[in-house]
Design a protein around this motif. Structure first.
Motif, PDB file in Angstrom:
ATOM      1  N   PRO A   7       0.653  -1.218   0.116  1.00 46.00           N
ATOM      2  CA  PRO A   7       0.043  -0.351  -0.402  1.00 46.00           C
ATOM      3  C   PRO A   7       0.702   1.523  -0.227  1.00 46.00           C
ATOM      4  O   PRO A   7       0.546   2.445  -1.141  1.00 46.00           O
ATOM      5  N   GLU A   8       1.528   1.414   0.781  1.00 45.59           N
ATOM      6  CA  GLU A   8       2.987   2.020   0.877  1.00 45.59           C
ATOM      7  C   GLU A   8       3.540   2.551  -1.184  1.00 45.59           C
ATOM      8  O   GLU A   8       3.624   4.098  -0.981  1.00 45.59           O
ATOM      9  N   HIS A   9       3.002   2.017  -1.689  1.00 46.81           N
ATOM     10  CA  HIS A   9       3.788   2.343  -2.642  1.00 46.81           C
ATOM     11  C   HIS A   9       2.526   2.417  -3.527  1.00 46.81           C
ATOM     12  O   HIS A   9       2.526   3.890  -4.727  1.00 46.81           O
ATOM     13  N   MET A  10       1.262   2.247  -3.322  1.00 51.37           N
ATOM     14  CA  MET A  10       0.629   2.570  -4.116  1.00 51.37           C
ATOM     15  C   MET A  10      -0.254   4.868  -3.834  1.00 51.37           C
ATOM     16  O   MET A  10      -0.722   5.771  -4.584  1.00 51.37           O
ATOM     17  N   ALA A  11      -0.183   4.860  -2.357  1.00 57.58           N
ATOM     18  CA  ALA A  11      -0.654   6.542  -2.168  1.00 57.58           C
ATOM     19  C   ALA A  11       0.131   7.115  -0.835  1.00 57.58           C
ATOM     20  O   ALA A  11       0.107   5.663   0.091  1.00 57.58           O
ATOM     21  N   PRO A  12      -0.240   7.768  -0.155  1.00 62.48           N
ATOM     22  CA  PRO A  12       0.367   8.666   1.222  1.00 62.48           C
ATOM     23  C   PRO A  12      -1.133   8.348   2.033  1.00 62.48           C
ATOM     24  O   PRO A  12      -2.048   7.863   1.253  1.00 62.48           O
ATOM     25  N   PRO A  13      -1.028   7.455   3.334  1.00 60.03           N
ATOM     26  CA  PRO A  13      -1.226   6.907   3.921  1.00 60.03           C
ATOM     27  C   PRO A  13      -2.941   7.850   4.301  1.00 60.03           C
ATOM     28  O   PRO A  13      -3.751   6.891   4.092  1.00 60.03           O
TER      29      PRO A  13
ATOM     30  N   ILE B 106       1.920   0.953  21.377  1.00 54.34           N
ATOM     31  CA  ILE B 106       1.589  -0.013  21.163  1.00 54.34           C
ATOM     32  C   ILE B 106       1.157   0.838  19.033  1.00 54.34           C
ATOM     33  O   ILE B 106       0.909   1.590  19.714  1.00 54.34           O
ATOM     34  N   SER B 107       2.008   0.060  18.388  1.00 53.41           N
ATOM     35  CA  SER B 107       1.293   0.118  17.030  1.00 53.41           C
ATOM     36  C   SER B 107       1.197  -1.098  15.765  1.00 53.41           C
ATOM     37  O   SER B 107       2.367  -1.775  16.115  1.00 53.41           O
ATOM     38  N   ILE B 108       0.410  -1.143  15.347  1.00 51.80           N
ATOM     39  CA  ILE B 108      -0.284  -2.224  15.124  1.00 51.80           C
ATOM     40  C   ILE B 108      -0.154  -1.389  12.790  1.00 51.80           C
ATOM     41  O   ILE B 108      -1.260  -0.468  12.930  1.00 51.80           O
ATOM     42  N   SER B 109       0.628  -1.896  12.009  1.00 51.36           N
ATOM     43  CA  SER B 109       0.825  -1.877  11.092  1.00 51.36           C
ATOM     44  C   SER B 109       0.881  -0.355  10.503  1.00 51.36           C
ATOM     45  O   SER B 109       0.097  -0.245   9.119  1.00 51.36           O
ATOM     46  N   ALA B 110       1.791   0.397  11.002  1.00 53.61           N
ATOM     47  CA  ALA B 110       1.096   1.657  10.966  1.00 53.61           C
ATOM     48  C   ALA B 110       3.290   2.299  10.614  1.00 53.61           C
ATOM     49  O   ALA B 110       3.273   3.383   9.488  1.00 53.61           O
ATOM     50  N   LEU B 111       3.864   2.015  11.230  1.00 50.58           N
ATOM     51  CA  LEU B 111       5.522   2.728  11.100  1.00 50.58           C
ATOM     52  C   LEU B 111       5.880   2.361   9.411  1.00 50.58           C
ATOM     53  O   LEU B 111       6.500   3.122   9.595  1.00 50.58           O
ATOM     54  N   GLN B 112       5.858   1.003   8.561  1.00 52.88           N
ATOM     55  CA  GLN B 112       6.064   1.486   7.202  1.00 52.88           C
ATOM     56  C   GLN B 112       6.046   2.805   6.827  1.00 52.88           C
ATOM     57  O   GLN B 112       6.399   2.383   5.675  1.00 52.88           O
ATOM     58  N   TRP B 113       4.650   2.893   7.107  1.00 49.91           N
ATOM     59  CA  TRP B 113       4.455   4.422   6.412  1.00 49.91           C
ATOM     60  C   TRP B 113       5.710   5.885   6.254  1.00 49.91           C
ATOM     61  O   TRP B 113       5.907   6.184   5.059  1.00 49.91           O
ATOM     62  N   LEU B 114       5.868   5.592   7.612  1.00 47.47           N
ATOM     63  CA  LEU B 114       7.186   6.894   7.323  1.00 47.47           C
ATOM     64  C   LEU B 114       8.167   6.094   6.872  1.00 47.47           C
ATOM     65  O   LEU B 114       8.891   7.130   6.922  1.00 47.47           O
ATOM     66  N   CYS B 115       8.546   5.242   6.404  1.00 46.40           N
ATOM     67  CA  CYS B 115       9.820   4.713   5.772  1.00 46.40           C
ATOM     68  C   CYS B 115       9.975   5.329   4.000  1.00 46.40           C
ATOM     69  O   CYS B 115      10.680   5.677   3.324  1.00 46.40           O
TER      70      CYS B 115
ATOM     71  N   PHE C 148       5.946  -2.415  18.360  1.00 46.01           N
ATOM     72  CA  PHE C 148       5.503  -1.704  16.389  1.00 46.01           C
ATOM     73  C   PHE C 148       5.361  -2.915  15.717  1.00 46.01           C
ATOM     74  O   PHE C 148       6.445  -3.443  16.001  1.00 46.01           O
ATOM     75  N   GLN C 149       4.208  -3.594  15.567  1.00 44.25           N
ATOM     76  CA  GLN C 149       4.332  -4.436  14.419  1.00 44.25           C
ATOM     77  C   GLN C 149       4.295  -4.316  13.611  1.00 44.25           C
ATOM     78  O   GLN C 149       3.724  -2.645  12.519  1.00 44.25           O
ATOM     79  N   ILE C 150       5.479  -4.396  12.492  1.00 40.74           N
ATOM     80  CA  ILE C 150       5.469  -3.821  10.590  1.00 40.74           C
ATOM     81  C   ILE C 150       5.392  -4.896   9.644  1.00 40.74           C
ATOM     82  O   ILE C 150       5.405  -6.215  10.562  1.00 40.74           O
ATOM     83  N   TYR C 151       5.324  -4.722   8.860  1.00 34.76           N
ATOM     84  CA  TYR C 151       5.757  -5.381   8.179  1.00 34.76           C
ATOM     85  C   TYR C 151       7.155  -4.103   6.679  1.00 34.76           C
ATOM     86  O   TYR C 151       6.749  -3.958   6.368  1.00 34.76           O
ATOM     87  N   PRO C 152       8.108  -4.726   7.279  1.00 36.91           N
ATOM     88  CA  PRO C 152       9.358  -4.324   6.341  1.00 36.91           C
ATOM     89  C   PRO C 152       9.305  -4.959   4.979  1.00 36.91           C
ATOM     90  O   PRO C 152       9.580  -6.428   4.988  1.00 36.91           O
TER      91      PRO C 152
END
Lengths: 282, 122
Positions: free
Chosen positions: A8-14, A120-129, A161-165
């Motif tokens: 999703p991060e490649h498609m548009a800003p959050p 906690i943070s679920i599936s959010a941090l990768q958006w910052l990259c 943080f749960q992330i999808y790196p």
């Protein structure tokens, strides 16, 4: 949540990706709800909060409040931050108990020091990259987020943080900025051998060097194979019986400076000269 | 926005040093009912900036005989804890804005959610 074919991060800003349609999916798709709830449960477990005590927690990227609902169920009070108005609208509609804020985590958290017992943070941090605007610099945004988070947390609190790196560079970027901000900790990987079930949890400790929890594994883990990557900003040797550093040692000095920073005081930067052994006549 | 959250919020605009406490200008306030948890309230009281809480309660006209300074031994005073519980968790600002005391910059509140998004130059 990343789909199996595209991220999703490649498609548009959050704030654009999570529009009304996507937000509706979150509140109605039972599989999404189940996965998010499971991850929230595991994140709270990793937080290792004191038992039977209601805590004040921060949920970064709370979205429609799926993770927040789990926090409420566990008896905690929480504040949620999210960048998407559509997602927050869904959260309001679902009447979540936590207090919601519309904000961008890359701009820093707007809180006084030492307020939260955990984050906690679920599936959010990768958006910052990803840089969504020309003015964005991901390392700077990550640092601004981590440093303000560090100060917002109470002494000894944890952030999970749960992330999808996407790749190891992204992981490296995230962990280096977290360390720069003063956190210690590491990655906990659940089910590392299953591509479907594999989950990454970044566990950060604010101020206290904790023991990193073990990742879950469907195979028994007495093979001694480590499924964690641990990093610490300090080496503390020869601690006394209570586990505290020997007084006046370099570690003690660094810890004390950290404590004072967290209290919001002005402290000189840590350099190679900090706690350096000086000649007797100094 | 509950007053417990307001007590924690400051302005995080670059260059602002005294961005706390944010002045509340409320046009719509709601009072809900929430289960009373004395343990949580006693734990949160030491974290609060008490004068900011009293000031916020005054802005919302919800002061309701809250003492202007913290009383000692509050853990066992249930009536006091209930009052604090009410002002922290049951009073909610639905519409209005938060104003930074230093710069005057306003953060609007809509549907109970404060908008803390910053502009490009902040």
């Amino acid at each position: 949540m990343s789909s199996s074919c595209r991220r999703p991060e490649h498609m548009a800003p959050p704030e654009v990706f999570y529009n009304e349609e996507e937000a509706k999916k979150y509140s109605q798709n039972s599989r999404m709800i189940e996965i998010q709830t499971q991850m929230s449960e595991r994140a709270v477990e990793l937080l290792s909060l004191p038992e039977d005590q209601p805590c004040y927690l921060l949920d970064v990227g709370c979205g429609s409040g799926l993770s927040g609902d789990y926090l409420t169920e566990a008896g905690h009070y929480w504040v949620g931050v999210d960048i998407s108005t559509a997602m927050l609208d869904v959260a309001l509609h679902r009447e979540v108990e936590g207090d919601l804020l519309l904000g961008d985590m890359g701009e820093g958290l707007p809180f006084r020091p030492g307020m939260f017992d955990g984050c906690i943070s679920i599936s959010a941090l990768q958006w910052l990259c990803n840089a969504d605007k020309k003015t964005h610099s991901p390392p700077k945004r990550l640092y601004r987020f981590f440093s303000t988070l560090y100060s917002s947390l109470a002494r000894g609190a944890r952030a999970v943080f749960q992330i999808y790196p996407e790749n190891s560079e992204q992981l490296e970027l995230i962990t280096s900025q977290a360390m720069k901000a003063g956190f210690t900790g590491g990655m906990v990987v659940d089910y590392p051998n299953s591509s479907k079930a594999k989950k990454f949890f970044l566990c950060l400790f604010a101020g206290v060097s904790g023991v990193l929890p073990k990742g879950l594994d469907s195979v028994s883990s007495d093979r001694g194979v480590s499924n964690q990557a641990q990093f610490t900003a300090q080496r503390s040797r020869y601690n006394n019986m209570k586990g505290k550093s020997v007084k006046k040692s370099k570690d003690w000095i660094l810890e004390k400076k950290e404590r004072r920073r967290r209290q919001g005081r002005e402290v000189r930067a840590d350099t190679k000269y900090t706690g350096r052994h000086r000649k007797p006549r100094f | 926005m509950k007053l417990l959250t307001h007590n924690m919020l400051t302005s995080h605009v670059k260059g602002v040093t005294k961005g706390y406490p944010l002045i509340i200008k409320a046009t719509e306030v709601k009072v809900n009912e929430l289960e009373f948890n004395p343990q949580f309230v006693s734990r949160m009281i030491p974290k609060l900036e008490w004068s900011a809480l009293i000031q916020a309660a005054e802005w919302l006209e919800q002061s309701q005989d809250l003492p202007s300074a913290l009383i000692p031994n509050y853990e066992n005073d249930e009536e006091f804890l209930r009052k604090v519980h009410r002002i922290l968790l049951e009073v909610e600002v639905i519409e209005g804005c938060l104003q930074c005391p230093e710069s005057g910059r306003e953060f609007p509140i809509s549907k109970g959610v404060p908008n803390m998004l910053l502009n490009e130059d902040e």
